[in-house]
Design a protein around this motif. Structure first.
Motif, mmCIF file in Angstrom:
data_model
loop_
_atom_site.group_PDB
_atom_site.id
_atom_site.type_symbol
_atom_site.label_atom_id
_atom_site.label_comp_id
_atom_site.label_asym_id
_atom_site.label_seq_id
_atom_site.Cartn_x
_atom_site.Cartn_y
_atom_site.Cartn_z
ATOM 1 N N VAL A 176 0.816 -1.013 0.034
ATOM 2 C CA VAL A 176 0.050 -0.018 -0.056
ATOM 3 C C VAL A 176 0.783 1.245 -0.028
ATOM 4 C CG1 VAL A 176 -1.737 1.391 1.404
ATOM 5 C CG2 VAL A 176 -2.068 -1.132 1.133
ATOM 6 N N TRP A 233 2.102 1.686 -3.345
ATOM 7 C CA TRP A 233 1.189 1.970 -4.295
ATOM 8 C C TRP A 233 0.901 3.437 -3.916
ATOM 9 C CZ3 TRP A 233 -3.950 3.770 -3.766
ATOM 10 C CH2 TRP A 233 -4.733 3.490 -5.119
ATOM 11 N N GLN A 234 0.623 3.919 -2.615
ATOM 12 C CA GLN A 234 0.147 5.272 -2.441
ATOM 13 C C GLN A 234 1.332 6.447 -2.878
ATOM 14 O OE1 GLN A 234 -0.295 4.997 1.858
ATOM 15 N NE2 GLN A 234 -2.489 5.344 1.745
ATOM 16 N N ASN A 243 0.059 6.885 -6.414
ATOM 17 C CA ASN A 243 -1.430 7.418 -6.498
ATOM 18 C C ASN A 243 -2.037 7.765 -4.997
ATOM 19 O OD1 ASN A 243 -2.122 5.131 -8.893
ATOM 20 N ND2 ASN A 243 -0.730 3.988 -7.524
ATOM 21 N N SER A 244 -3.358 8.263 -5.362
ATOM 22 C CA SER A 244 -3.833 8.750 -4.289
ATOM 23 C C SER A 244 -4.938 7.927 -3.846
ATOM 24 C CB SER A 244 -4.517 10.171 -4.556
ATOM 25 O OG SER A 244 -5.526 9.985 -5.601
ATOM 26 N N VAL A 245 -5.053 7.824 -2.483
ATOM 27 C CA VAL A 245 -6.118 7.016 -1.654
ATOM 28 C C VAL A 245 -7.528 7.452 -2.235
ATOM 29 C CG1 VAL A 245 -6.886 5.582 0.125
ATOM 30 C CG2 VAL A 245 -4.435 5.915 -0.460
ATOM 31 N N GLY A 251 -5.687 4.418 4.450
ATOM 32 C CA GLY A 251 -4.684 3.319 3.793
ATOM 33 C C GLY A 251 -4.360 2.239 4.911
#
Length: 141
Positions: free
Chosen positions: A60, A63-64, A67-69, A129
């Protein structure tokens, strides 16, 4: 002249008594042994859940960073089950950069199956997240 007896073994009565005593001991210990097995399975699942949680937290975070959660929904993953795969209830991200793909890469495609339930349920909370792992399906599913 006296005949000598050949006493090189156990009598049938002695053997039956020994087998009977062993049976009584086995019956007395069986419940305790089953408790030990159950406790070992629970401990194994708890340790596996912690490993999954730290692995998914790493995925996570990775990935963050790209990207934005989203704030619309929690992401829920079920690991294990009959097919022993990553079952996605909800996913985030564009087609080429799905969070499930990142989790799959971090776990190396090796999805454990719990011994005391059907699945590990991984919930990634919307907005923050935060990763939580439960053994079995979450309430209401």
């Amino acid at each position: 002249m006296k005949k000598e007896r050949n006493n090189k073994g156990f009598s049938l009565v002695e053997l039956i008594v020994v087998v009977l005593i062993m049976g009584i001991i086995a019956v007395a210990l069986a419940p305790q042994v089953m408790k030990w097995v159950g406790t070992a399975r629970e401990n194994s699942d708890n340790n596996q859940a912690k490993t999954i949680q730290s692995t998914v937290q790493g995925a996570v975070a990775d990935w963050q960073s790209r990207n934005s959660v989203p704030d619309d929904a929690d992401a829920v993953y079920k690991i294990g089950g009959a097919s022993n795969t990553l079952d996605i209830t909800h996913d985030w991200g564009a087609t080429g950069d799905l969070l499930s793909t990142v989790i799959d890469e971090y776990m190396g495609g090796d999805f454990p199956k719990p011994q005391t339930a059907d699945v590990f349920t991984v919930t990634i909370t919307k907005g923050t997240g935060k990763v939580t792992v439960t053994i079995g399906a979450p309430a209401g599913t």
